[in-house]
Motif scaffolding. Sequence first.
Motif, PDB file in Angstrom:
ATOM      1  N   ASN A 151       0.811  -1.231   0.000  1.00 23.32           N
ATOM      2  CA  ASN A 151       0.000   0.000   0.000  1.00 23.32           C
ATOM      3  C   ASN A 151       0.839   1.273   0.000  1.00 23.32           C
ATOM      4  O   ASN A 151       0.319   2.359   0.251  1.00 23.32           O
ATOM      5  N   ASP A 210      -1.890   9.301   3.059  1.00 22.98           N
ATOM      6  CA  ASP A 210      -2.453   8.284   3.963  1.00 22.98           C
ATOM      7  C   ASP A 210      -1.530   7.969   5.132  1.00 22.98           C
ATOM      8  O   ASP A 210      -1.874   7.154   5.993  1.00 22.98           O
ATOM      9  N   LEU A 238       1.069   6.153   5.427  1.00 23.54           N
ATOM     10  CA  LEU A 238       1.760   4.858   5.424  1.00 23.54           C
ATOM     11  C   LEU A 238       3.222   5.018   5.025  1.00 23.54           C
ATOM     12  O   LEU A 238       4.101   4.305   5.514  1.00 23.54           O
ATOM     13  N   LYS A 287      -4.956   1.619   5.672  1.00 25.81           N
ATOM     14  CA  LYS A 287      -4.882   2.677   4.669  1.00 25.81           C
ATOM     15  C   LYS A 287      -6.056   3.644   4.784  1.00 25.81           C
ATOM     16  O   LYS A 287      -5.953   4.823   4.419  1.00 25.81           O
ATOM     17  N   PRO A 304      -6.013   7.590   7.635  1.00 28.73           N
ATOM     18  CA  PRO A 304      -4.802   8.375   7.414  1.00 28.73           C
ATOM     19  C   PRO A 304      -4.431   9.271   8.599  1.00 28.73           C
ATOM     20  O   PRO A 304      -3.254   9.488   8.867  1.00 28.73           O
ATOM     21  N   ASN A 352      -2.579   7.242  11.070  1.00 23.19           N
ATOM     22  CA  ASN A 352      -1.270   6.875  10.529  1.00 23.19           C
ATOM     23  C   ASN A 352      -0.305   8.058  10.605  1.00 23.19           C
ATOM     24  O   ASN A 352       0.868   7.915  11.006  1.00 23.19           O
TER      25      ASN A 352
END
Length: 899
Positions: free
Chosen positions: A170, A182, A184, A205, A208, A211
């Motif tokens: 991802n 997002d 990641l 994912k 966000p 994250n």
Amino acid sequence: MVDYHAANNQPSAGGVQTYMEQENDWDRDLLLDPAWEKQQRKTFTAWCNSHLRKAGTQIENIEEDFRDGLKLMLLLEVISGERLAKPERGKMRVHKINNVNKALDFIASKGVKLVSIGAEEIVDGNAKMTLGMIWTIILRFAIQDISVEETSAKEGLLLWCQRKTAPYKNVNVQNFHISWKDGLAFNALIHRHRPDLIDYDSLRKDDPVHNLNNAFEVAEKHLDIPKMLDAEDIVNTARPDEKAIMTYVSSFYHAFSGAQKAETAANRICKVLAVNQENEQMMEDYEKLASELLEWIRRTIPWLENRTQEKTVNEMQAKQEDFRDYRCVHKPPKVQEKCQLEISFNTLQTKLRLSNRPAFMPSEGRMVSDINGAWHTLEGAEKGYEEWILSEIRRLERLEHLAEKFHQKAAIHQSWTDGKEAMLTQKDYETSTLSEVKALLRKHEAFESDLAAHQDRVEQIAAIAQELNELDYYDSASVNACCQKICDQWDVLGALTQSRKESLERTEKQLESIDELYLEYAKRAAPFNNWMEGAMEDLQDMFIVHNIEEIQGLITAHEQFKSTLSEANKEREAIQAIQAEVQKIAQSNGIKLSGGNPYTTITPESIDSKWEKAMAMVPQRDAALQEELNKQNSNDSLRATFATQANTVGAYIQAKMEEIGRISIEMNGTLEDQLTSLKEYQKNIMSYMPEINKLEGYHQLIQEALIFDNQYTAYTMEHLRVGWEQLLTTIARTINEVENQILTRDAKGISQEQLYEYRASFNHFDKDHSGALMAEEFKACLISLGYDVENDKQGDGEFARIMGIVDPNGSGAVTFQAFIDFMSRETTDTDTADQVIASFKILAGDKNFITAEELRRELPPDQAEYCIARMAPYTGPDGAPGALDYMSFSTALYGESDL
């Protein structure tokens, strides 16, 4: 305001100029975006504070706190590690401007091109210019020196991010804005270097904000990277600010660069140790393989030096098979081991030399030269053993070959002598005829020759037996017994052969007198019998004739045959008298004749029987020949009838063909008058059809009678049919040509005088009256009509263009109709697609489309419906419901060449 464009002229260091050219334009409009400006304010402020705190200070408002230039100069000293000029401590505007100029001069000295950023704007608190200046500093001191695989600055930083995040699902870093939304990618960077800080698999994912906050908090707490971004600002912005993201990501790069150096050092140590371990393993492998190979050579040589002899070839061949197995199975792996040993030794020495290690010295006796010496000894023993085996096999094969040869020749001799004694003692000649006795005598002479030839075989058998005895063959006793039996039998056959020869010669003389009469009979009976058989074949022979001359020839030959029958009957009687004489002599001398005449199978009875059959066939042949004569007379009458009609029809067709050729050239009057005359002429020709049908009837009778030739006429029905069809076709073509001329005249507006002129010119150059002009003839015709094509070569210029029009298929010939079409096109106006489009546009009221209602209003009903059915809907932007495309319809009427 101070303009710092001039700073760009200073020499750049480390490729700064090239890198900065990509980032030297500060997009003023983008800075006005509130979301981006907010992100940049926060990020740039955090970045500046991360460095200013090293000097024990910080800023709160980025455009206010740098206005006096003091903290700006301090920031540059911290991030560059250099001392700037002493700042001015006054509070006046000029003091502030001087301080900012000192900072800007320092930035320019590092090869940075400052565009439209002046000290007055910074002093005045211009937010856009202040952020632009800080971004320029970040690029120069935080991003410029980043280098990954020959790429630098922004590209290098992006490549570093892509490499570090590549294994993570991802995550696909392609830029410094939406690829990070997002969160990641931030977590992946941290996890790649510090997997103990992030549980990457637990991240989603679709969350966000979590994250981003997770990455920001971990970076601030454990990596000493201040929080420069706000998660909600990034998520709620369609395209996060690229400069803010790059600034924050560069902090990760610098934070992890130390770990990268440690990793590089560890890799170097591992590489050195791996090389050393590999070398040691290669040394151990060499020592082990050398020992095993030398031990195998030591065990193999005594086996190859063994020379114990065997008694039979099979035993020696078993040894040879063992040796072959050694050569094919056991030795090849050792050859490979020896080769691999040398390769490993050379490879090891090369690796040691390249890695600055001392050369490898194997233990005593295991050097490559020691192995080569032992191998040379092995191959010498191997060669000697192979030569000894072959020598022994040849010696034993010689003994076995002699024994096999003896038994083979003895078996052939025994096979030949089987039945010979019985044949020599039989009395078959006592009841044989003279020819049989002579045959037996010749057969006996052939046997004597065969017997003499076998004498050599008997002598060879004795010689082989003697050699086997001398070589002390183990089975000599049976060989000697067999040889003695053969010699004894040979003596008996010789005596019997002489006795039979004497008996056959005596019997031959007794039968010769009778044989002479048999021979005379045979010599005369055979030719006479052949003559009778040939006569009967001729009398029964099927004959096929095609005319009277042929059947009359057969009748004449038959009459000649009948005239020879009297002499043939006398010969028959003489032959029968010879056979009667033989019977008389046999009866008077008491001779018992066994069988018939040995020289022929023709008996007196068969001769009389064939004679009677031949005499019965003569009148039958007379009747068949007469019947065929009558048939040929009838066929000849049919030929004459057909020929008379064919000659008449052929002459008629020929005359009409010549006449229609002249008519097509010499026609006068209007085209309508010519057309009327031609149709009348066609009607007159068709009235001759009954004569053609009459000829077809005669031809049918000819075919039914199987008559294939006719000497009375040169015409065949097929030729006449073709001529008749050609005549009708020529008339129809001429009529069609005039009709086309009328259509051309009416459509193109050509006057009658112009058509006459074109026809006269065309006919003048049509020398062979073929109805077509070749290329050179057509060029001459054009020149006569005033066209300037005299100097054109074929395929070039104006003449090539005209030929492309009149002869589009490239046949090389121009018909009169193509000539008329060309001349009419050259001399008259024709409608074009553009003219038709212009006409439709008038009907449509100057619109680019037309409606069905307008077509029905302006055109006749049938033509209006024709257009409506074929016009495609109009698809232009200015169309209306029911609009039709009259432009594509008009171009389609004339084809693509008129577009």
